[in-house]
Design an enzyme around this catalytic site. Structure first.
Site, short mmCIF file in Angstrom:
data_model
loop_
_atom_site.label_atom_id
_atom_site.label_comp_id
_atom_site.label_asym_id
_atom_site.label_seq_id
_atom_site.Cartn_x
_atom_site.Cartn_y
_atom_site.Cartn_z
N ARG A 1 22.90 75.55 -42.81
CA ARG A 1 24.24 76.40 -43.32
C ARG A 1 24.58 77.38 -42.36
O ARG A 1 23.42 78.18 -42.23
CB ARG A 1 23.77 76.72 -44.69
CG ARG A 1 23.78 75.70 -45.79
CD ARG A 1 25.03 74.93 -46.10
NE ARG A 1 25.08 73.92 -46.94
CZ ARG A 1 24.93 72.65 -46.60
NH1 ARG A 1 24.83 72.42 -45.39
NH2 ARG A 1 24.92 71.45 -47.22
N LYS B 1 20.97 54.24 -43.63
CA LYS B 1 19.53 54.36 -44.23
C LYS B 1 18.89 53.11 -44.48
O LYS B 1 18.66 52.84 -45.90
CB LYS B 1 19.60 55.31 -45.44
CG LYS B 1 20.18 56.70 -44.95
CD LYS B 1 19.74 57.69 -45.97
CE LYS B 1 20.05 59.05 -45.64
NZ LYS B 1 21.44 59.50 -45.39
N ARG C 1 30.34 69.84 -44.86
CA ARG C 1 31.33 70.91 -45.74
C ARG C 1 31.59 72.25 -45.03
O ARG C 1 32.77 72.75 -45.11
CB ARG C 1 30.79 70.94 -46.97
CG ARG C 1 31.36 69.69 -47.84
CD ARG C 1 30.62 69.56 -48.99
NE ARG C 1 29.20 68.80 -49.27
CZ ARG C 1 28.40 68.31 -50.06
NH1 ARG C 1 28.92 68.39 -51.15
NH2 ARG C 1 27.29 68.05 -49.82
#
Length: 233
Positions: A176, A62, A207
């Site tokens: 997700r 970034k 995750r």
């Protein structure tokens, strides 16, 4: 066919990063290594991971500074030939163009609005428009300046597709799986299948896959394969 999932290897432990990549290589082709990893292991660490695994690297630094500084920084990592290198679109036309001029094989990837920011956050920061309009405008400016890929939340995919060339690849964090409940700092999220249906090329997922490491490499590999298969239908 390249896997649509980019695994976020968010760790500063080299052996853990290597193990996560080895465990998921049958399902995943591209791995995101970020600022934490780069500051810990430098260019040598990135090069080692790429050579050992044969995987493509999404180098998520970034970059955001004056054009000359960003050009020099992009030039430093150019010999690593990451597939993607992120810069902040808010750096403006000259900065994005400078990054694009500094690389030879890498797609300069413009980050629009961070998925951790809500419309309220943007208003507090002084933006006159919400995330949707802001992200679309940033994407248009960045691609006009030479960025060939864009990072946005899934909620901005359609608006960005409408204002950037068809060849631009859209990379979407903030996804997700429907069966996963993860508490983190992303507030604009969607399921992987929904994001792909809207026009995303790649999904950054961390995750929901890496959390399975506590159950072992086989469990993590199975989870990665399950998510990829669910996207491909």
């Amino acid at each position: 066919m390249t896997s649509p999932v980019i695994l976020a290897v968010d760790t500063s432990d080299f052996d853990t990063a290597r193990a996560w990549i080895n465990a998921t290589r049958e399902s995943i082709d591209i791995y995101k290594l970020g600022l934490e990893f780069y500051l810990t292991f430098g260019s040598q660490g990135i090069e080692t991971i790429a050579k050992e695994s044969g995987a493509s690297i999404f180098l998520d630094l970034k970059l955001h500074d004056i054009p000359n500084t960003v050009k020099k920084a992009a030039g430093v990592v150019d010999p690593l030939h990451p597939r993607f290198l992120t810069v902040h679109a808010t750096g403006g036309t000259a900065m994005v163009a400078a990054a694009a001029q500094a690389v030879t094989q890498t797609s300069i990837t413009a980050v629009t609005v961070l998925t951790s920011l809500s419309d309220g956050d943007l208003a507090q920061l002084g933006y006159s428009s919400g995330a949707l309009a802001t992200a679309a405008n940033l994407a248009r400016v960045a691609t006009d300046a030479g960025a060939t890929s864009i990072v946005c939340s899934p909620y901005e995919i359609e608006a960005i597709r409408a204002v950037v060339p068809a060849t631009v690849q859209i990379i979407t964090p903030g996804v997700r799986p429907a069966d996963e409940s993860v508490s983190d700092d992303q507030v604009r999220t969607m399921t992987p299948a929904q994001a792909i249906a809207l026009g995303a090329n790649f999904l950054v997922i961390g995750r929901p896959i890496t959390s399975r490491w506590s159950q072992g490499a086989t469990a993590m590999a199975a989870r990665a394969a399950q998510i990829v298969d669910s996207i491909k239908g």
